[in-house]
Design an enzyme around this catalytic site. Structure first.
Site, mmCIF file in Angstrom:
data_model
loop_
_atom_site.group_PDB
_atom_site.id
_atom_site.type_symbol
_atom_site.label_atom_id
_atom_site.label_comp_id
_atom_site.label_asym_id
_atom_site.label_seq_id
_atom_site.Cartn_x
_atom_site.Cartn_y
_atom_site.Cartn_z
ATOM 1 N N ASP A 251 0.666 -1.281 -0.014
ATOM 2 C CA ASP A 251 -0.009 -0.027 0.009
ATOM 3 C C ASP A 251 0.948 1.292 -0.167
ATOM 4 O OD1 ASP A 251 -2.756 1.227 0.265
ATOM 5 O OD2 ASP A 251 -1.854 1.735 2.185
ATOM 6 N N GLU B 2 2.108 -0.348 -4.994
ATOM 7 C CA GLU B 2 1.096 0.813 -5.290
ATOM 8 C C GLU B 2 2.031 2.189 -5.314
ATOM 9 O OE1 GLU B 2 -2.917 3.084 -4.171
ATOM 10 O OE2 GLU B 2 -1.642 2.433 -2.403
HETATM 11 C C1 NOJ Z 1 -4.398 2.952 -1.068
HETATM 12 C C2 NOJ Z 1 -5.657 2.098 -0.863
HETATM 13 O O1 NOJ Z 1 -5.898 1.202 -2.120
HETATM 14 C C3 NOJ Z 1 -6.717 2.760 -0.346
HETATM 15 O O2 NOJ Z 1 -7.946 2.086 -0.422
HETATM 16 C C4 NOJ Z 1 -6.565 3.322 1.124
HETATM 17 O O3 NOJ Z 1 -7.465 4.127 1.406
HETATM 18 C C5 NOJ Z 1 -5.184 4.033 0.856
HETATM 19 N N1 NOJ Z 1 -3.984 3.450 0.294
HETATM 20 C C6 NOJ Z 1 -4.627 4.266 2.534
HETATM 21 O O4 NOJ Z 1 -4.253 2.956 2.821
#
Ligand code: NOJ
Length: 532
Positions: free
Chosen positions: A202, A256
């Site tokens: 993440d 990500e």
């Molecule tokens: C990215 C995640 O995909 C999202 O759903 C989340 O709210 C944020 N990061 C914070 O963790």
């Protein structure tokens, strides 16, 4: 299952809350996921990525983790998770779990300890606690804004402020502290010991902050943001990579990383760092041939610099569903456009999304399918405001409806809610549109013209054709309204506009996204064919 499976895998994203509800409490769970493994096997995917299933108060749907090494009772138990990992492997499906290292939950015991210990304590050093500005410290320490709206700082009763790049319930870890590093390495090993095949990281570029915490207003245009893409973050992933490589399953990482500069993005994919990263440039591109071609070329050329495979992503749990996006006047994804509902021609969007499915599953690299994409589900744009659960809605002062519209529980069977998502009589945590009866997995399974059948066929052919799993790709000559390329002896062509265009002479059609008449490809239709 070869060692480099991740270079060409088809990976299905499970959003556990909304996948399948085994116990009838309205929220999906591990029991539900286990029951649907045969469906996933039949779909033809190689791996699943599960959004967080850890102990969490669910302030941000599980991306606020209170215990990284246990399962939230909402989803089941650790024993359920272990059983699931085994069963998935029995179905030849690998398991990628989410790891959320930028922040935790404000209920995490270490954050609770930091609150209790007070200013200057070693406990507070694990987070970003700072005094405020202004005469009485009443102003936040700097001008950073939370991704969900409002300041990225919240004040605690003793007067200090702590940093949270997302909701106040998600305090950011201080990665300069070795205890934080050690604890995450322990978490990696904990799940690797349980057989997971990878981690989705993440907000992977955000972990390290510029310790001076400078105001962004003072930075020159084009400066690297002080909360992301800092040099030190790469060192963390080099350590993680060594750990993953030391396990027999050679687990993989997918980051990500939302960075505008594709070259800076691929620095995360150097051979000793992450294996892959989500292709958000592609996800954000409009349904327009020149832009798609430019994005594909930029993706492939920048990934080649580090010899990393590309990924192809149409959507996920954070962005509007692709059927709806492609049916809107503005088909590019922007955060601004995703704040509110927009008129969408769903027939048009579906046609384009089906063509896009043949695009993403035939480009070189790995492909992601977000649950429900294979059913052609649209965004639910009319969830009543009082039911919206995404923190974006409240944090934005009710100006951003947030991401719930793509998180509506899946329709599996039957003619009325809960459509087999949970037992009859259960109420899904977000309401499903009554019109989804035609979009259930059951309804689509036996319909050769359905989007589910299209995905199944595409993934079956992809597996059977070694040329589609290789790295080569070559554009074929075409007009500006067409994308056409070959992968060895397999060709793919998409027509984006009138008039219909002929397929190459001698092409032997393998699959089309809509029925075609002879060798003419109509607007917004894709075809796969064997070249002579
Ligand atoms: C990215 C995640 O995909 C999202 O759903 C989340 O709210 C944020 N990061 C914070 O963790």
């Amino acid at each position: 299952m070869t060692e480099d499976w991740w270079r060409h895998a088809a990976i299905y994203q499970i959003y556990p809350r909304s996948f399948a509800d085994g116990d009838g409490d309205g929220v999906g769970d591990i029991t539900g996921i286990r029951a649907r493994l045969p469906y996933l096997r039949e779909l033809g995917i190689d791996a699943v990525w599960l959004s967080p299933w850890y102990t969490s108060p669910q302030a941000d749907a599980g991306y606020d983790v209170a215990d990284y090494r246990d399962i939230d009772p909402l989803f089941g138990t650790l024993a359920d998770a272990e059983a699931f990992i085994h069963e998935a492997h029995d179905h030849a499906i690998r398991v990628i779990v989410d790891i959320v290292p930028n922040h935790c939950s404000d209920r995490h015991p270490w954050f609770q300890a930091a609150l209790a210990a007070g200013p200057g304590s070693p406990e507070r050093e694990l987070f970003w606690f700072r005094p405020g500005r202004g005469e009485h410290g009443e102003l936040p320490p700097n001008d950073w804004q939370s991704n969900f709206g409002g300041p990225a700082w919240t004040r605690v009763p003793d007067g200090q402020w702590y940093l949270h790049m997302f909701a106040p319930e998600q305090p950011d870890w201080n990665w300069d502290n070795p205890r934080v590093r050690e604890d995450f390495e322990r978490t990696l090993r904990f799940w690797l010991d349980r057989g997971v095949d990878g981690f989705r990281i993440d907000v992977a570029d955000n972990l390290v902050k510029d310790p001076n915490l400078p105001d962004v207003a003072t930075l020159p245009d084009g400066a690297v943001m002080p909360w992301g893409d800092q040099e030190g973050v790469h060192e963390i992933y080099r350590e993680w990579r060594k750990i993953a490589d030391s396990y027999p399953q050679r687990a993989i990482f997918v980051g990500e990383v939302w960075l505008p500069d594709p070259v800076r993005f691929t620095r995360f994919l150097r051979p000793d760092e992450l294996h892959t990263g989500f292709n958000f440039a592609f996800l954000s591109a409009p349904w327009e041939p020149a832009e798609l071609r430019r994005t594909i070329d930029a993706t492939l050329s920048t990934h080649a610099l580090v010899h990393a495979p590309a990924t192809w992503v149409l959507s996920n749990h954070d962005v509007p569903r692709v059927v709806t996006r492609y049916g809107r006047a503005q088909t590019a994804h922007t955060w601004e456009s995703s704040k509110t509902a927009h008129v969408a021609d769903l027939a048009l969007g579906t046609r384009r999304a089906r063509a896009a499915a043949l695009l993403t599953t035939s480009l070189p690299g790995s492909v992601y399918v977000y649950q429900g994409e294979e059913l052609g589900l649209p965004e639910v744009q009319d969830i009543p405001e009082e039911l919206l659960a995404d923190p974006r809605w409240i944090r934005s002062g009710h100006t951003d409806r947030g991401r719930d519209g793509c998180r509506v529980p899946l329709p599996w069977s039957g003619d009325a809610p809960p459509f087999g998502f949970g037992p009859a009589g259960s109420t899904p945590w977000l309401p499903q549109p009554p019109g989804w009866a035609a979009l259930t997995a059951e309804a689509e399974a036996d319909d050769p013209g359905s989007t589910l059948s299209l995905y199944r066929s595409a993934l079956r052919i992809r597996h059977a054709e070694p040329d589609l799993l290789g790295e080569d790709m070559e554009w074929l000559p075409s007009s500006g309204n067409v994308l056409a390329y070959r992968r060895g002896r397999i060709g793919c062509m998409i027509n984006f506009a009138d008039p219909p265009v002929p397929l190459p002479v001698g092409a032997q059609v393998l699959l089309t996204s809509e029925p075609v008449d002879g060798d003419l490809l109509p607007t917004d239709v894709a075809a796969w064919f064997r070249l002579p």
